[in-house]
Motif scaffolding. Structure first.
Motif, PDB file in Angstrom:
ATOM      1  N   LEU A 162       0.819  -1.217   0.000  1.00 58.58           N
ATOM      2  CA  LEU A 162       0.000   0.000   0.000  1.00 58.58           C
ATOM      3  C   LEU A 162       0.851   1.264   0.000  1.00 58.58           C
ATOM      4  CD1 LEU A 162      -3.142  -0.324   2.305  1.00 58.58           C
ATOM      5  CD2 LEU A 162      -3.034  -0.049  -0.174  1.00 58.58           C
ATOM      6  N   GLN A 163       2.068   1.174   0.492  1.00 57.39           N
ATOM      7  CA  GLN A 163       2.939   2.348   0.516  1.00 57.39           C
ATOM      8  C   GLN A 163       3.419   2.749  -0.871  1.00 57.39           C
ATOM      9  OE1 GLN A 163       5.603   0.751   3.748  1.00 57.39           O
ATOM     10  NE2 GLN A 163       5.319   2.793   4.563  1.00 57.39           N
ATOM     11  N   GLU A 164       3.078   1.942  -1.886  1.00 60.17           N
ATOM     12  CA  GLU A 164       3.363   2.351  -3.259  1.00 60.17           C
ATOM     13  C   GLU A 164       2.337   3.343  -3.786  1.00 60.17           C
ATOM     14  OE1 GLU A 164       6.306   1.511  -5.196  1.00 60.17           O
ATOM     15  OE2 GLU A 164       6.624   1.366  -3.029  1.00 60.17           O
ATOM     16  N   LEU A 165       1.228   3.530  -3.070  1.00 60.14           N
ATOM     17  CA  LEU A 165       0.299   4.597  -3.435  1.00 60.14           C
ATOM     18  C   LEU A 165       0.975   5.947  -3.205  1.00 60.14           C
ATOM     19  CD1 LEU A 165      -3.037   3.277  -1.908  1.00 60.14           C
ATOM     20  CD2 LEU A 165      -2.474   3.476  -4.340  1.00 60.14           C
ATOM     21  N   PRO A 166       0.610   6.968  -3.972  1.00 58.19           N
ATOM     22  CA  PRO A 166       1.282   8.266  -3.826  1.00 58.19           C
ATOM     23  C   PRO A 166       1.007   8.915  -2.476  1.00 58.19           C
ATOM     24  CG  PRO A 166      -0.583   8.427  -5.328  1.00 58.19           C
ATOM     25  CD  PRO A 166      -0.379   6.972  -5.067  1.00 58.19           C
ATOM     26  N   ALA A 167       2.062   9.422  -1.866  1.00 57.59           N
ATOM     27  CA  ALA A 167       1.911  10.175  -0.629  1.00 57.59           C
ATOM     28  C   ALA A 167       1.297  11.534  -0.947  1.00 57.59           C
ATOM     29  CB  ALA A 167       3.262  10.351   0.051  1.00 57.59           C
ATOM     30  N   PRO A 168       0.431  12.041  -0.060  1.00 59.92           N
ATOM     31  CA  PRO A 168      -0.237  13.324  -0.358  1.00 59.92           C
ATOM     32  C   PRO A 168       0.724  14.486  -0.564  1.00 59.92           C
ATOM     33  CG  PRO A 168      -1.319  12.205   1.471  1.00 59.92           C
ATOM     34  CD  PRO A 168      -0.053  11.447   1.190  1.00 59.92           C
ATOM     35  N   ASP A 169       1.833  14.527   0.179  1.00 58.30           N
ATOM     36  CA  ASP A 169       2.715  15.692   0.108  1.00 58.30           C
ATOM     37  C   ASP A 169       3.639  15.667  -1.108  1.00 58.30           C
ATOM     38  OD1 ASP A 169       3.997  13.507   1.191  1.00 58.30           O
ATOM     39  OD2 ASP A 169       5.246  14.684   2.559  1.00 58.30           O
ATOM     40  N   THR A 170       4.100  14.476  -1.510  1.00 55.02           N
ATOM     41  CA  THR A 170       5.074  14.393  -2.605  1.00 55.02           C
ATOM     42  C   THR A 170       4.501  13.789  -3.882  1.00 55.02           C
ATOM     43  OG1 THR A 170       5.852  12.186  -1.962  1.00 55.02           O
ATOM     44  CG2 THR A 170       6.936  14.096  -0.918  1.00 55.02           C
ATOM     45  N   GLY A 171       3.415  12.993  -3.768  1.00 50.88           N
ATOM     46  CA  GLY A 171       2.895  12.270  -4.923  1.00 50.88           C
ATOM     47  C   GLY A 171       3.705  11.051  -5.287  1.00 50.88           C
ATOM     48  N   LEU A 172       4.693  10.708  -4.471  1.00 54.62           N
ATOM     49  CA  LEU A 172       5.586   9.581  -4.741  1.00 54.62           C
ATOM     50  C   LEU A 172       5.133   8.337  -3.987  1.00 54.62           C
ATOM     51  CD1 LEU A 172       9.002  11.414  -4.266  1.00 54.62           C
ATOM     52  CD2 LEU A 172       8.016  10.723  -6.467  1.00 54.62           C
ATOM     53  N   GLY A 173       5.272   7.168  -4.633  1.00 57.40           N
ATOM     54  CA  GLY A 173       5.216   5.919  -3.908  1.00 57.40           C
ATOM     55  C   GLY A 173       6.511   5.740  -3.138  1.00 57.40           C
ATOM     56  N   ARG A 186       6.754  20.626  -4.157  1.00 57.39           N
ATOM     57  CA  ARG A 186       6.116  20.271  -5.425  1.00 57.39           C
ATOM     58  C   ARG A 186       5.559  18.854  -5.288  1.00 57.39           C
ATOM     59  NH1 ARG A 186       8.572  23.471  -9.504  1.00 57.39           N
ATOM     60  NH2 ARG A 186       7.059  22.609 -10.995  1.00 57.39           N
ATOM     61  N   ASN A 187       4.650  18.491  -6.182  1.00 60.64           N
ATOM     62  CA  ASN A 187       4.023  17.175  -6.114  1.00 60.64           C
ATOM     63  C   ASN A 187       4.214  16.450  -7.445  1.00 60.64           C
ATOM     64  OD1 ASN A 187       1.737  15.084  -6.252  1.00 60.64           O
ATOM     65  ND2 ASN A 187       1.509  15.863  -4.160  1.00 60.64           N
ATOM     66  N   TRP A 188       4.708  15.226  -7.357  1.00 63.95           N
ATOM     67  CA  TRP A 188       5.031  14.471  -8.567  1.00 63.95           C
ATOM     68  C   TRP A 188       3.814  14.236  -9.454  1.00 63.95           C
ATOM     69  CZ3 TRP A 188       7.894  13.291 -12.312  1.00 63.95           C
ATOM     70  CH2 TRP A 188       7.807  12.105 -13.010  1.00 63.95           C
ATOM     71  N   LEU A 189       2.637  14.101  -8.877  1.00 62.21           N
ATOM     72  CA  LEU A 189       1.446  13.834  -9.679  1.00 62.21           C
ATOM     73  C   LEU A 189       1.121  14.993 -10.626  1.00 62.21           C
ATOM     74  CD1 LEU A 189      -0.953  12.115  -7.119  1.00 62.21           C
ATOM     75  CD2 LEU A 189       0.430  11.040  -8.902  1.00 62.21           C
ATOM     76  N   GLU A 190       1.646  16.159 -10.348  1.00 62.40           N
ATOM     77  CA  GLU A 190       1.427  17.299 -11.227  1.00 62.40           C
ATOM     78  C   GLU A 190       2.335  17.262 -12.455  1.00 62.40           C
ATOM     79  OE1 GLU A 190       2.161  20.581  -8.705  1.00 62.40           O
ATOM     80  OE2 GLU A 190       0.373  20.281  -7.454  1.00 62.40           O
ATOM     81  N   HIS A 191       3.320  16.360 -12.439  1.00 60.94           N
ATOM     82  CA  HIS A 191       4.313  16.315 -13.510  1.00 60.94           C
ATOM     83  C   HIS A 191       4.406  14.945 -14.185  1.00 60.94           C
ATOM     84  CE1 HIS A 191       5.851  20.212 -12.121  1.00 60.94           C
ATOM     85  NE2 HIS A 191       5.672  19.731 -10.899  1.00 60.94           N
ATOM     86  N   ALA A 192       3.909  13.886 -13.530  1.00 61.82           N
ATOM     87  CA  ALA A 192       3.996  12.542 -14.109  1.00 61.82           C
ATOM     88  C   ALA A 192       3.243  12.502 -15.438  1.00 61.82           C
ATOM     89  CB  ALA A 192       3.419  11.521 -13.142  1.00 61.82           C
ATOM     90  N   SER A 193       3.821  11.815 -16.401  1.00 57.18           N
ATOM     91  CA  SER A 193       3.220  11.781 -17.741  1.00 57.18           C
ATOM     92  C   SER A 193       2.588  10.437 -18.063  1.00 57.18           C
ATOM     93  CB  SER A 193       4.284  12.114 -18.791  1.00 57.18           C
ATOM     94  OG  SER A 193       5.374  11.196 -18.701  1.00 57.18           O
ATOM     95  N   SER A 194       2.549   9.525 -17.113  1.00 53.98           N
ATOM     96  CA  SER A 194       1.965   8.206 -17.374  1.00 53.98           C
ATOM     97  C   SER A 194       1.232   7.722 -16.129  1.00 53.98           C
ATOM     98  CB  SER A 194       3.044   7.196 -17.771  1.00 53.98           C
ATOM     99  OG  SER A 194       4.007   7.056 -16.743  1.00 53.98           O
ATOM    100  N   GLU A 195       0.295   6.824 -16.343  1.00 59.25           N
ATOM    101  CA  GLU A 195      -0.423   6.243 -15.216  1.00 59.25           C
ATOM    102  C   GLU A 195       0.339   5.039 -14.690  1.00 59.25           C
ATOM    103  OE1 GLU A 195      -4.124   4.945 -16.961  1.00 59.25           O
ATOM    104  OE2 GLU A 195      -3.349   2.935 -17.249  1.00 59.25           O
ATOM    105  N   ARG A 196       0.004   4.608 -13.491  1.00 54.21           N
ATOM    106  CA  ARG A 196       0.537   3.365 -12.958  1.00 54.21           C
ATOM    107  C   ARG A 196      -0.527   2.725 -12.087  1.00 54.21           C
ATOM    108  NH1 ARG A 196       2.830   3.636  -7.706  1.00 54.21           N
ATOM    109  NH2 ARG A 196       2.884   5.730  -6.806  1.00 54.21           N
ATOM    110  N   TRP A 197      -0.280   1.485 -11.707  1.00 51.93           N
ATOM    111  CA  TRP A 197      -1.232   0.712 -10.920  1.00 51.93           C
ATOM    112  C   TRP A 197      -0.576   0.236  -9.639  1.00 51.93           C
ATOM    113  CZ3 TRP A 197      -6.317  -0.637 -12.510  1.00 51.93           C
ATOM    114  CH2 TRP A 197      -6.658  -0.236 -13.806  1.00 51.93           C
ATOM    115  N   VAL A 198      -1.333   0.219  -8.568  1.00 52.05           N
ATOM    116  CA  VAL A 198      -0.945  -0.419  -7.308  1.00 52.05           C
ATOM    117  C   VAL A 198      -2.023  -1.455  -7.032  1.00 52.05           C
ATOM    118  CG1 VAL A 198      -0.413  -0.097  -4.870  1.00 52.05           C
ATOM    119  CG2 VAL A 198       0.176   1.701  -6.522  1.00 52.05           C
ATOM    120  N   GLY A 199      -1.771  -2.689  -7.456  1.00 53.48           N
ATOM    121  CA  GLY A 199      -2.802  -3.713  -7.403  1.00 53.48           C
ATOM    122  C   GLY A 199      -3.946  -3.333  -8.323  1.00 53.48           C
ATOM    123  N   GLY A 200      -5.155  -3.238  -7.765  1.00 48.48           N
ATOM    124  CA  GLY A 200      -6.313  -2.848  -8.556  1.00 48.48           C
ATOM    125  C   GLY A 200      -6.571  -1.352  -8.574  1.00 48.48           C
ATOM    126  N   VAL A 201      -5.736  -0.581  -7.881  1.00 52.23           N
ATOM    127  CA  VAL A 201      -5.917   0.866  -7.792  1.00 52.23           C
ATOM    128  C   VAL A 201      -5.131   1.539  -8.913  1.00 52.23           C
ATOM    129  CG1 VAL A 201      -5.640   2.924  -6.372  1.00 52.23           C
ATOM    130  CG2 VAL A 201      -6.216   0.724  -5.299  1.00 52.23           C
TER     131      VAL A 201
END
Length: 415
Positions: free
Chosen positions: A289-300, A383-398
């Motif tokens: 679950l820690q591979e989900l993006p953190a709210p502050d950084t957007g990083l897994g 800054r938050n990575w989700l604002e700059h990431a150019s591709s989607e990813r999956w964490v299990g079914g999420v």
């Protein structure tokens, strides 16, 4: 399933009693000759005193250096390894037609060397990366084959052929009297184990189902996976295998359904139970679950640790970055090197990259990584990575969506 080189007994787990006795005598001799290194080793484990040093003191220090609390405990463990080797050599798995299932090929040769003769099945679909959905086996296999082909630069036909052998073998277990699952504690292993338990729960074979599952080995300084262990350690683990009972099969189904859900709450609820049938599965799911993006950084977490390594030690090669991750930074190592290389691609290929990569004419482990200004700002939380990431990813079914997403991505609490 992760493995690193096996340079000594504190990595592969096989200690030789006569060798340790010799080491103790050499340590005692050197200490009596006032050798500073020997005295320093002794003082790390024995407080200063007036009485002369004895062989028992040196043996105690050797045992502590090997990771054991006392010399008798080290001696007893070595004797247990010897007994296990003799038992497997004399009988092993030959009392029943046996299938050994493992999430990789890393122990296939070691099992043979130890004396096991049963069949071996590799089931190594890495559910720790890519989309994982609760689909019928054939459909799941095709979905996963499509993802793996795109992730690891192979044709979908080849990817599907590799998966088909392992997926379809699960439909043909009636020829065996015993099925033994060999797994360790990390999320790569435990997610695959959850699926296998779910499949067995859904279609229970007549065979006796047993489990070898391990998260620590006496005397092994940093246990990464079963693949790092010497053959005698597999014989020792064989004696500790356990029957797979209904509660564990049920946990497998619960974990699989939670893992494949399109939101994190079912998995969080399962983790909160402590998964008493197999506590290490809950810990592995929590790490997943820690591979989900953190709210502050957007990083897994894997992304965050990678940036921290390059910040702390860079510029450095991809291979050395992976080594730092496995040996020092990752709390529950689970990635293989190719999975790591795939995982950092968005970080280096985004229009605004967080990692700069050079020496691209070289093989990928020798290419050099450096942290960009954006990467530093994201680590700092400005800054938050989700604002700059150019591709989607999956964490299990999420599904973690890229820019232009139509729904808010799932996140995990600040860490």
């Amino acid at each position: 399933m992760t493995t690193l080189p096996r340079p000594d007994a504190t990595s592969h787990g096989r200690f030789n009693l006569e060798q340790q006795r010799k080491r103790a005598k050499e340590l005692l001799k050197a200490a009596r000759a006032d050798d500073p290194d020997a005295l320093a080793r002794l003082l790390r484990h024995i407080p200063p005193r007036e009485t002369p040093l004895r062989l028992a003191d040196a043996q105690f220090v050797i045992a502590r250096e090997c990771g054991f609390p006392s010399w008798p405990r080290l001696k007893a463990h070595i004797e247990s390894l010897d007994a296990s080797r003799r038992l497997v050599s004399g009988r092993g798995d030959r009392d029943m037609t046996t299938l050994h299932i493992r999430c990789g090929s890393d122990i296939e040769h070691t099992l043979r060397t130890a004396g096991f003769q049963g069949d071996f099945l590799e089931f190594s679909d890495p559910f720790c990366i890519g989309p994982v959905q609760n689909l019928p086996p054939a459909e799941l296999m095709r979905t996963r084959a499509h993802f793996l082909a795109s992730a690891f630069d192979m044709t979908e036909r080849d990817s599907l052929a590799r998966l088909r052998k392992s997926y379809e073998a699960l439909n043909d277990l009636e020829q065996y009297e015993r099925v033994v699952l060999w797994f360790e504690h990390d999320s790569y292993d435990q997610l695959i184990l959850a699926y296998l338990l779910h499949r067995l729960h859904t279609n229970l074979p007549k065979a006796k189902i047993e489990l070898v599952v391990v998260e620590a080995i006496p005397g092994v300084e940093r246990f990464i996976g079963i693949g790092q262990l010497a053959p005698d350690l597999l014989a020792w683990l064989w004696r500790q295998r356990r029957p797979v009972e209904t509660s564990l099969l049920e946990l497998g189904t619960q974990a699989w359904l939670a893992l494949t859900a399109d939101r994190p709450e079912p998995l969080q609820a399962l983790i909160a139970t402590g998964t008493p049938a197999l506590p290490m599965m809950g810990r592995a799911l929590s790490r997943h679950l820690q591979e989900l993006p953190a709210p502050d950084t957007g990083l897994g977490l894997s992304e965050k640790l990678t940036l921290e390594i390059v910040r702390d030690h860079g510029p450095l090669t991809v291979g050395k970055t992976f080594s730092y991750l496995m040996r020092e930074y990752e709390p529950l190592p689970y990635l293989g090197d190719l999975m790591f290389w795939w995982q950092i691609q968005p970080l280096v290929t985004a229009p605004q990259a967080v990692l700069a990569i050079s020496d691209i004419h070289r093989e990928w482990p020798h290419r050099r990584l450096a942290l960009t200004d954006l990467g530093r700002a994201i680590l700092e939380g400005s800054r938050n990575w989700l604002e700059h990431a150019s591709s989607e990813r999956w964490v299990g079914g999420v599904r973690v969506l890229a820019p232009g997403r139509t729904s808010r991505p799932a996140t995990i609490g600040r860490r």
